[in-house]
Design an enzyme around this catalytic site. Structure first.
Site, PDB file in Angstrom:
ATOM      1  N   GLU A 122      73.356 -54.980 116.599  1.00 59.85           N
ATOM      2  CA  GLU A 122      74.302 -55.303 117.380  1.00 59.85           C
ATOM      3  C   GLU A 122      75.223 -54.099 118.230  1.00 59.85           C
ATOM      4  O   GLU A 122      75.679 -53.158 117.208  1.00 59.85           O
ATOM      5  CB  GLU A 122      75.398 -56.294 116.883  1.00 59.85           C
ATOM      6  CG  GLU A 122      74.906 -57.365 116.073  1.00 59.85           C
ATOM      7  CD  GLU A 122      76.084 -58.012 115.312  1.00 59.85           C
ATOM      8  OE1 GLU A 122      77.273 -58.008 115.842  1.00 59.85           O
ATOM      9  OE2 GLU A 122      75.971 -58.423 114.193  1.00 59.85           O
ATOM     10  N   THR A 127      79.482 -58.050 121.000  1.00 52.21           N
ATOM     11  CA  THR A 127      78.300 -57.039 120.659  1.00 52.21           C
ATOM     12  C   THR A 127      77.011 -57.854 121.321  1.00 52.21           C
ATOM     13  O   THR A 127      76.640 -58.771 120.955  1.00 52.21           O
ATOM     14  CB  THR A 127      78.022 -57.337 119.035  1.00 52.21           C
ATOM     15  OG1 THR A 127      78.078 -58.427 118.560  1.00 52.21           O
ATOM     16  CG2 THR A 127      79.112 -56.452 118.398  1.00 52.21           C
TER      17      THR A 127
HETATM   18  N1  RBF Z   1      80.308 -56.664 109.821  1.00 49.97           N
HETATM   19  C1  RBF Z   1      80.745 -56.846 108.497  1.00 49.97           C
HETATM   20  O1  RBF Z   1      80.659 -57.637 107.701  1.00 49.97           O
HETATM   21  N2  RBF Z   1      81.079 -55.593 107.930  1.00 49.97           N
HETATM   22  C2  RBF Z   1      81.032 -54.243 108.735  1.00 49.97           C
HETATM   23  O2  RBF Z   1      81.388 -53.462 107.952  1.00 49.97           O
HETATM   24  C3  RBF Z   1      81.030 -54.527 110.064  1.00 49.97           C
HETATM   25  N3  RBF Z   1      81.227 -53.281 110.900  1.00 49.97           N
HETATM   26  C4  RBF Z   1      80.891 -53.026 112.292  1.00 49.97           C
HETATM   27  C5  RBF Z   1      81.129 -52.329 112.840  1.00 49.97           C
HETATM   28  C6  RBF Z   1      81.215 -52.353 114.344  1.00 49.97           C
HETATM   29  C7  RBF Z   1      81.044 -51.204 115.039  1.00 49.97           C
HETATM   30  C8  RBF Z   1      80.554 -53.394 115.025  1.00 49.97           C
HETATM   31  C9  RBF Z   1      80.396 -53.628 116.269  1.00 49.97           C
HETATM   32  C10 RBF Z   1      80.467 -54.801 114.212  1.00 49.97           C
HETATM   33  C11 RBF Z   1      80.559 -54.420 112.669  1.00 49.97           C
HETATM   34  N4  RBF Z   1      80.374 -55.576 111.981  1.00 49.97           N
HETATM   35  C12 RBF Z   1      80.723 -55.671 110.614  1.00 49.97           C
HETATM   36  C13 RBF Z   1      79.850 -56.805 112.452  1.00 49.97           C
HETATM   37  C14 RBF Z   1      80.391 -57.887 112.765  1.00 49.97           C
HETATM   38  O3  RBF Z   1      80.791 -58.775 111.973  1.00 49.97           O
HETATM   39  C15 RBF Z   1      79.556 -58.899 114.105  1.00 49.97           C
HETATM   40  O4  RBF Z   1      79.471 -57.933 115.107  1.00 49.97           O
HETATM   41  C16 RBF Z   1      80.205 -60.049 114.404  1.00 49.97           C
HETATM   42  O5  RBF Z   1      80.017 -61.099 113.325  1.00 49.97           O
HETATM   43  C17 RBF Z   1      79.546 -60.711 115.662  1.00 49.97           C
HETATM   44  O6  RBF Z   1      78.040 -60.775 115.427  1.00 49.97           O
HETATM   45  P1  ADP Z   2      76.546 -63.082 120.431  1.00 51.01           P
HETATM   46  O1  ADP Z   2      76.911 -63.454 119.108  1.00 51.01           O
HETATM   47  O2  ADP Z   2      75.692 -64.059 121.328  1.00 51.01           O
HETATM   48  O3  ADP Z   2      75.845 -61.715 120.586  1.00 51.01           O
HETATM   49  P2  ADP Z   2      78.882 -61.946 121.206  1.00 51.01           P
HETATM   50  O4  ADP Z   2      80.456 -62.724 121.094  1.00 51.01           O
HETATM   51  O5  ADP Z   2      78.775 -60.824 120.233  1.00 51.01           O
HETATM   52  O6  ADP Z   2      77.990 -62.976 121.134  1.00 51.01           O
HETATM   53  O7  ADP Z   2      79.142 -61.631 122.931  1.00 51.01           O
HETATM   54  C1  ADP Z   2      78.144 -60.600 123.239  1.00 51.01           C
HETATM   55  C2  ADP Z   2      77.548 -60.723 124.502  1.00 51.01           C
HETATM   56  O8  ADP Z   2      78.735 -60.342 125.385  1.00 51.01           O
HETATM   57  C3  ADP Z   2      76.694 -59.709 125.095  1.00 51.01           C
HETATM   58  O9  ADP Z   2      75.398 -60.013 124.743  1.00 51.01           O
HETATM   59  C4  ADP Z   2      76.985 -59.617 126.325  1.00 51.01           C
HETATM   60  O10 ADP Z   2      76.300 -60.183 127.318  1.00 51.01           O
HETATM   61  C5  ADP Z   2      78.604 -59.651 126.488  1.00 51.01           C
HETATM   62  N1  ADP Z   2      79.437 -58.126 126.642  1.00 51.01           N
HETATM   63  C6  ADP Z   2      80.377 -58.325 127.489  1.00 51.01           C
HETATM   64  N2  ADP Z   2      80.988 -57.086 127.274  1.00 51.01           N
HETATM   65  C7  ADP Z   2      80.282 -56.475 126.279  1.00 51.01           C
HETATM   66  C8  ADP Z   2      80.447 -55.145 125.476  1.00 51.01           C
HETATM   67  N3  ADP Z   2      81.310 -54.255 126.011  1.00 51.01           N
HETATM   68  N4  ADP Z   2      79.581 -54.849 124.820  1.00 51.01           N
HETATM   69  C9  ADP Z   2      78.582 -55.703 124.471  1.00 51.01           C
HETATM   70  N5  ADP Z   2      78.398 -56.866 124.770  1.00 51.01           N
HETATM   71  C10 ADP Z   2      79.291 -57.381 125.946  1.00 51.01           C
HETATM   72 MG    MG Z   3      76.753 -60.175 119.317  1.00 52.83          MG
END
Ligand code: RBF
Ligand code: ADP
Ligand code: MG
Length: 152
Positions: free
Chosen positions: A85, A36
């Site tokens: 995110e 994300t």
């Molecule tokens: N984290 C949660 O704790 N509960 C959720 O319901 C939840 N839903 C998510 C839905 C989407 C589409 C995405 C992209 C992330 C979601 N997350 C949720 C966040 C997730 O915990 C987070 O992206 C990771 O911890 C990485 O930062």
């Molecule tokens: P962080 O906790 O640092 O956000 P993530 O594991 O969520 O780490 O990874 C996020 C990073 O991965 C983004 O900042 C971006 O540079 C890269 N990335 C690669 N592919 C994607 C994608 N499909 N969607 C979002 N981020 C992506």
């Molecule tokens: Mg992230």
């Protein structure tokens, strides 16, 4: 639990988001398989006053993609700071930390939930992506791919 997606976006959508992609805890790709792109909490627009999961379009490197967005405290991980995110539905060849990202949030999917297992969270994110892609195929949503904020 999941709300019906309206045929066309209603108030407060669409909502614009813009910011620089920042570092988070690195859990998205490592633990969930959904990287994300995070933006700074100070760039969270005031219209996004409800935590939860949303969908829409995001642009990085001049290209617009479908996306799902999480706004809030990730209850499964018990974060203290609010995060915004975006998971972009695209396979990138490299990271884009430090680059600018713009997005149009078109609708709401569901509240943030806590889960008993990480797998249950992953399954729900998969479902979010499927529902988002279906909604974004409808012309009333698809039009936002051409939104003026992506032309600036
Ligand atoms: N984290 C949660 O704790 N509960 C959720 O319901 C939840 N839903 C998510 C839905 C989407 C589409 C995405 C992209 C992330 C979601 N997350 C949720 C966040 C997730 O915990 C987070 O992206 C990771 O911890 C990485 O930062
Ligand atoms: P962080 O906790 O640092 O956000 P993530 O594991 O969520 O780490 O990874 C996020 C990073 O991965 C983004 O900042 C971006 O540079 C890269 N990335 C690669 N592919 C994607 C994608 N499909 N969607 C979002 N981020 C992506
Ligand atoms: Mg992230």
């Amino acid at each position: 639990m999941r709300a019906q997606i309206p045929e066309r976006p209603g108030s407060p959508f669409p909502i614009e988001v813009a910011g620089i992609v920042t570092k988070g805890f690195g859990r998205g790709s490592r633990e969930l398989g959904f990287p994300t792109a995070n933006i700074s909490p100070t760039d969270i627009p005031s219209q996004l006053d409800r935590v939860g999961v949303y969908f829409g379009y995001a642009m990085v490197r001049q290209e617009v993609f479908s996306m799902v967005m999480s706004l809030g405290y990730n209850p499964y991980y018990k974060n203290v700071e609010k995060s915004l995110e975006i998971y972009i539905v695209h396979e990138f060849k490299s990271d884009f930390y430090g680059e600018s990202m713009r997005a149009i949030v078109c609708g709401w999917l569901r509240p943030e939930l806590d889960y008993t297992t990480r797998d249950a969270l992953i399954q729900d994110i998969r479902k979010d992506v499927t529902i988002a892609l279906t909604a974004l195929e409808q012309p009333a949503y698809a039009q936002f791919k051409e939104h003026p904020i992506f032309k600036r």
